[in-house]
Design a protein around this motif. Structure first.
Motif, PDB file in Angstrom:
ATOM      1  N   ALA A   1      27.978  32.149  27.952  1.00  0.00           N
ATOM      2  CA  ALA A   1      29.317  32.407  28.462  1.00  0.00           C
ATOM      3  C   ALA A   1      29.336  32.512  29.986  1.00  0.00           C
ATOM      4  O   ALA A   1      30.267  32.052  30.647  1.00  0.00           O
ATOM      5  N   GLY A   2      28.291  33.107  30.543  1.00  0.00           N
ATOM      6  CA  GLY A   2      28.250  33.272  31.996  1.00  0.00           C
ATOM      7  C   GLY A   2      28.256  31.955  32.746  1.00  0.00           C
ATOM      8  O   GLY A   2      28.824  31.861  33.844  1.00  0.00           O
TER       9      GLY A   2
ATOM     10  N   ARG B   1      31.829  30.734  32.601  1.00  0.00           N
ATOM     11  CA  ARG B   1      32.642  31.610  33.452  1.00  0.00           C
ATOM     12  C   ARG B   1      32.467  31.251  34.926  1.00  0.00           C
ATOM     13  O   ARG B   1      33.442  31.119  35.674  1.00  0.00           O
ATOM     14  N   ASP B   2      31.226  31.059  35.342  1.00  0.00           N
ATOM     15  CA  ASP B   2      30.972  30.738  36.747  1.00  0.00           C
ATOM     16  C   ASP B   2      31.497  29.353  37.100  1.00  0.00           C
ATOM     17  O   ASP B   2      32.032  29.141  38.197  1.00  0.00           O
TER      18      ASP B   2
ATOM     19  N   ALA C   1      35.195  29.619  37.566  1.00  0.00           N
ATOM     20  CA  ALA C   1      35.501  30.302  38.826  1.00  0.00           C
ATOM     21  C   ALA C   1      35.291  29.382  40.024  1.00  0.00           C
ATOM     22  O   ALA C   1      36.105  29.363  40.959  1.00  0.00           O
TER      23      ALA C   1
ATOM     24  N   SER D   1      41.217  29.450  35.394  1.00  0.00           N
ATOM     25  CA  SER D   1      41.220  30.638  34.543  1.00  0.00           C
ATOM     26  C   SER D   1      41.182  30.194  33.083  1.00  0.00           C
ATOM     27  O   SER D   1      41.894  29.260  32.694  1.00  0.00           O
TER      28      SER D   1
ATOM     29  N   ASP E   1      32.900  37.842  27.730  1.00  0.00           N
ATOM     30  CA  ASP E   1      31.885  37.474  28.714  1.00  0.00           C
ATOM     31  C   ASP E   1      32.248  36.223  29.511  1.00  0.00           C
ATOM     32  O   ASP E   1      31.777  36.053  30.642  1.00  0.00           O
ATOM     33  N   VAL E   2      33.074  35.343  28.926  1.00  0.00           N
ATOM     34  CA  VAL E   2      33.481  34.133  29.646  1.00  0.00           C
ATOM     35  C   VAL E   2      34.716  34.389  30.507  1.00  0.00           C
ATOM     36  O   VAL E   2      35.109  33.537  31.306  1.00  0.00           O
ATOM     37  N   GLY E   3      35.319  35.555  30.320  1.00  0.00           N
ATOM     38  CA  GLY E   3      36.518  35.891  31.079  1.00  0.00           C
ATOM     39  C   GLY E   3      37.795  35.363  30.466  1.00  0.00           C
ATOM     40  O   GLY E   3      38.824  35.271  31.144  1.00  0.00           O
ATOM     41  N   ALA E   4      37.757  35.034  29.172  1.00  0.00           N
ATOM     42  CA  ALA E   4      38.962  34.543  28.497  1.00  0.00           C
ATOM     43  C   ALA E   4      39.894  35.704  28.184  1.00  0.00           C
ATOM     44  O   ALA E   4      39.457  36.769  27.761  1.00  0.00           O
TER      45      ALA E   4
END
Length: 271
Positions: A51-52, A55-56, A59, A64, A94-97
């Motif tokens: 997930a990271g 996510r990165d 970003a 988003s 963890d992925v920011g969803a």
């Protein structure tokens, strides 16, 4: 009204693209919100990408992630479903969803009056804790197919209220499924996301419409996407309109950016 329109892109709009290319496509279209999926082979989430990493990547691209699509058969609650829900909720966090889409059983089972309401409430009660603990919203998506165990947005809204889930849950208004269900009410105040796709096949009957008929919204649309969006906005909805076409014809497009831009322009010109 066009100033109120805020589009998003579901990865199903271009499922052959890697996450990096998908995010880049969204950026080129001026769309900053996307939905990622857990049903695309050789892609996050199925390929095991952490997930990271996603996510990165989002970003870095200025994107988003609004949702993960989806926890399937959410209203058939059992130990397997609970494990799936926890894994997806962890990934979403963890992925920011912001949310996890919840899709009901769609095979003709669980449709009995009383049974289907009981099943939805039981699942939502369990999911309220799983999602709430992780700060992830649940987006319940009734499907219009006659075999679906949750066709009615009214039933979904009542279930959400009954389990005290208004802080955690909202509904997906899918323009395709809304048309198939034939339910007049739209519940803009309970809507957390709108999925848009059109059908322009002049021959297929409504009861026979399936995912492969779902294309980008254009002048030949039989689902009245424009009317549905207009009603939602008039009712106070100001959230995302996410493109979710399933047609292989769309997936084979050599230039999805141009086709999506045309659909965005068409919708904007009619509102």
């Amino acid at each position: 009204m066009t100033s109120t329109l805020n589009f998003a892109l579901n990865h199903m709009a271009a499922p052959g693209l890697s996450p990096a290319d998908f995010f880049a496509l969204s950026k080129k279209l001026g769309i900053s919100n996307v939905e990622i999926r857990n049903d695309l082979a050789s892609n996050a989430i199925l390929d095991g990408t952490p997930a990271g990493v996603i996510r990165d990547l989002a970003a870095e691209t200025g994107i988003s992630i609004t949702s993960i699509n989806a926890l399937q058969r959410f209203n058939e609650w059992n130990a397997t479903r609970a494990a799936e829900a926890i894994a997806l909720a962890d990934y979403a966090r963890d992925v920011g969803a912001a949310a996890l889409v919840l899709v009901p059983v769609n095979d003709g089972s669980g449709q009995g009056d009383g049974e289907r309401q009981r099943n939805v409430r039981g699942a939502l009660s369990a999911l309220k804790t799983i999602l709430g603990d992780r700060g992830v919203r649940g987006l319940v998506e009734p499907l219009g197919f006659e075999v679906c165990s949750l066709r009615s947005k009214r039933e979904a809204a009542e279930a959400i209220a009954d389990v005290g889930g208004l802080d955690v849950f909202r509904m997906v208004h899918d323009t395709f499924h809304h048309h198939l269900a034939g339910e007049p009410d739209i519940f803009p105040g309970m809507t957390g996301l709108v999925h848009i796709s059109g059908v322009d096949d002049p021959v297929v009957g409504v009861a026979d419409m399936r995912d492969p008929h779902r294309i980008l919204v254009d002048a030949g649309d039989r689902l009245d996407n424009v009317g549905q969006i207009r009603a939602l906005v008039a009712g106070g909805y100001s959230g995302l309109l996410s493109f979710e076409p399933f047609s292989p014809a769309v997936h084979r497009l050599a230039d999805p950016q141009a086709a999506l831009a045309q659909s965005i322009a068409f919708i904007g010109s009619r509102l």
